[in-house]
Design a protein around this motif. Structure first.
Motif, short mmCIF file in Angstrom:
data_model
loop_
_atom_site.label_atom_id
_atom_site.label_comp_id
_atom_site.label_asym_id
_atom_site.label_seq_id
_atom_site.Cartn_x
_atom_site.Cartn_y
_atom_site.Cartn_z
N LEU A 123 37.71 40.71 45.82
CA LEU A 123 39.17 40.72 45.92
C LEU A 123 39.69 39.39 45.41
O LEU A 123 39.13 38.33 45.75
CB LEU A 123 39.60 40.93 47.37
CG LEU A 123 39.01 42.16 48.07
CD1 LEU A 123 39.41 42.17 49.54
CD2 LEU A 123 39.48 43.43 47.38
N VAL A 124 40.76 39.41 44.63
CA VAL A 124 41.36 38.19 44.12
C VAL A 124 42.77 38.09 44.67
O VAL A 124 43.61 38.94 44.39
CB VAL A 124 41.37 38.17 42.58
CG1 VAL A 124 41.98 36.87 42.07
CG2 VAL A 124 39.96 38.35 42.02
N ARG A 125 43.02 37.03 45.41
CA ARG A 125 44.34 36.82 46.05
C ARG A 125 45.24 36.04 45.11
O ARG A 125 44.83 35.01 44.58
CB ARG A 125 44.18 36.06 47.36
CG ARG A 125 43.22 36.70 48.36
CD ARG A 125 43.26 35.98 49.71
NE ARG A 125 42.93 34.57 49.59
CZ ARG A 125 41.69 34.08 49.59
NH1 ARG A 125 40.66 34.90 49.68
NH2 ARG A 125 41.49 32.77 49.49
N GLU A 140 43.12 33.16 43.44
CA GLU A 140 43.29 33.06 41.99
C GLU A 140 43.11 31.61 41.54
O GLU A 140 43.59 30.69 42.21
CB GLU A 140 44.68 33.57 41.61
CG GLU A 140 44.89 33.80 40.13
CD GLU A 140 46.27 34.39 39.83
OE1 GLU A 140 47.09 34.51 40.78
OE2 GLU A 140 46.52 34.76 38.67
N ALA A 141 42.39 31.42 40.43
CA ALA A 141 42.12 30.13 39.81
C ALA A 141 40.96 29.38 40.47
O ALA A 141 40.53 28.34 39.95
CB ALA A 141 43.34 29.22 39.77
N GLU A 142 40.46 29.87 41.58
CA GLU A 142 39.34 29.19 42.22
C GLU A 142 38.01 29.84 41.79
O GLU A 142 37.98 30.78 41.00
CB GLU A 142 39.51 29.20 43.73
CG GLU A 142 40.74 28.41 44.16
CD GLU A 142 40.78 28.10 45.63
OE1 GLU A 142 41.55 27.20 46.01
OE2 GLU A 142 40.06 28.76 46.40
N THR A 143 36.93 29.30 42.34
CA THR A 143 35.59 29.73 41.96
C THR A 143 34.94 30.51 43.09
O THR A 143 35.12 30.18 44.26
CB THR A 143 34.72 28.50 41.60
OG1 THR A 143 35.28 27.86 40.45
CG2 THR A 143 33.28 28.90 41.30
N GLN A 199 40.60 35.22 37.97
CA GLN A 199 41.83 35.86 37.54
C GLN A 199 42.00 37.19 38.26
O GLN A 199 41.02 37.77 38.73
CB GLN A 199 41.79 36.07 36.02
CG GLN A 199 41.64 34.77 35.24
CD GLN A 199 41.47 34.99 33.75
OE1 GLN A 199 41.47 36.12 33.26
NE2 GLN A 199 41.32 33.91 33.01
N LEU A 200 43.24 37.66 38.30
CA LEU A 200 43.51 38.92 38.99
C LEU A 200 42.68 40.06 38.39
O LEU A 200 42.25 40.97 39.10
CB LEU A 200 45.00 39.25 38.92
CG LEU A 200 45.93 38.31 39.68
CD1 LEU A 200 47.39 38.72 39.49
CD2 LEU A 200 45.59 38.25 41.17
N GLY A 201 42.44 39.99 37.10
CA GLY A 201 41.66 41.02 36.43
C GLY A 201 40.18 41.00 36.77
O GLY A 201 39.45 41.92 36.40
N ASP A 202 39.74 39.99 37.50
CA ASP A 202 38.34 39.93 37.93
C ASP A 202 38.09 40.80 39.15
O ASP A 202 36.93 41.04 39.52
CB ASP A 202 37.93 38.49 38.24
CG ASP A 202 37.95 37.59 37.02
OD1 ASP A 202 38.14 36.37 37.17
OD2 ASP A 202 37.78 38.11 35.90
N ALA A 203 39.14 41.25 39.79
CA ALA A 203 38.98 42.10 40.97
C ALA A 203 38.27 43.39 40.59
O ALA A 203 38.73 44.13 39.70
CB ALA A 203 40.34 42.42 41.58
N ALA A 204 37.14 43.65 41.23
CA ALA A 204 36.30 44.79 40.86
C ALA A 204 35.09 44.84 41.79
O ALA A 204 34.88 43.95 42.61
CB ALA A 204 35.83 44.66 39.41
N MET A 205 34.29 45.89 41.62
CA MET A 205 32.95 45.92 42.20
C MET A 205 32.01 45.27 41.21
O MET A 205 32.12 45.50 39.99
CB MET A 205 32.49 47.36 42.44
CG MET A 205 33.10 48.02 43.65
SD MET A 205 32.48 47.36 45.21
CE MET A 205 30.79 47.97 45.18
N TYR A 206 31.10 44.47 41.73
CA TYR A 206 30.10 43.81 40.89
C TYR A 206 28.71 44.25 41.34
O TYR A 206 28.37 44.18 42.53
CB TYR A 206 30.23 42.29 40.97
CG TYR A 206 31.44 41.78 40.22
CD1 TYR A 206 32.70 41.79 40.81
CD2 TYR A 206 31.32 41.32 38.91
CE1 TYR A 206 33.82 41.35 40.11
CE2 TYR A 206 32.43 40.87 38.21
CZ TYR A 206 33.67 40.89 38.82
OH TYR A 206 34.78 40.46 38.12
#
Lengths: 116, 114
Positions: free
Chosen positions: A113-115, A15-18, A83-90
């Motif tokens: 996955l967003v840790r 989380e918060a990283e790129t 952000q945690l909400g970015d966790a998804a399939m892209y």
């Protein structure tokens, strides 16, 4: 026939990283569009960002930006300040500008996955 | 705003049974598409329609039929379901005009064939 390849089945980011998701495509055409779609657990497909091949400038939408390398046929997605909400399939997708059906060709997807 | 609505959301079939998936859009869009999503394979185009009364085959059309009798509806039929058709099915639509027009997707329909 055009193809889209996503070589990373899964990626993880703090989380918060790129994080950068990779996409390559194969086409003999010069005029086309590229897309990144997000699919959260709800399954709803959400358009994240779009790039027109004849535009050299990389598209940007808030924390999402692309690195479009036309000669290399590469189209990566960078997510900043994850952000945690970015966790998804892209999914990366391609559309020919000449195709009057406007259909999209998708890659196989990358699970992000967003840790916390 | 309903957008693109798929019915049903979930269905379990036995091999050989038939069923129809309904896609309805309320945006007066000309183009409609049916995709299937399988693990590790992304979304693959089954059939599409460029307007009322028209249909065309996509990448993986075998075992499916479609109809677009009304502009707002696009039906996907399985005449004799097979386990290989277990998948999540997505409908999408697009307006006629504009090179950069966006696809609008439904929420998907999960089909299991036993």
């Amino acid at each position: 026939a055009q193809t889209v390849t996503q070589s990373q089945p899964e990626m993880s980011v703090q989380e918060a990283e790129t994080v950068t998701l990779s996409c390559t495509y194969d086409t003999s055409e010069s005029d086309y569009y590229l897309f990144w779609y997000k699919q959260p657990p709800s399954r709803q497909m959400i358009l994240v960002i779009r790039q027109e091949a004849y535009k050299q400038q990389n598209a940007t939408e808030n924390r999402f930006s692309v690195n479009f390398q036309k000669a290399a046929k590469s189209f990566s997605l960078k997510i900043s300040d994850s952000q945690l909400g970015d966790a998804a399939m892209y999914f990366c997708a391609y559309r020919s500008a000449k195709d009057s059906s406007y259909k999209l060709i998708f890659g196989s997807g990358t699970r992000l996955l967003v840790r916390p | 705003n309903a957008g693109v609505t798929q019915t049903p959301k979930f269905r379990v079939l036995k091999t050989g049974q038939s069923m129809t998936l309904l896609c309805a859009q309320d945006m007066n869009h000309e183009y409609m598409y049916w995709y299937r999503q399988d693990p590790g394979m992304g979304l693959r185009l089954i059939h599409y329609s460029v307007g009322e009364g028209t249909t065309a085959k996509g990448e993986v059309p075998d075992g499916y039929n479609v109809s677009r009798l009304k502009k707002q509806n696009f039906l996907l039929g399985l005449e004799s379901a097979a386990p290989s058709q277990t998948s999540v099915y997505f409908c999408a639509s697009r307006a006629l005009a504009g090179r950069t027009g966006e696809l609008f997707f439904g929420e998907g329909s999960r089909l299991t064939v036993l």
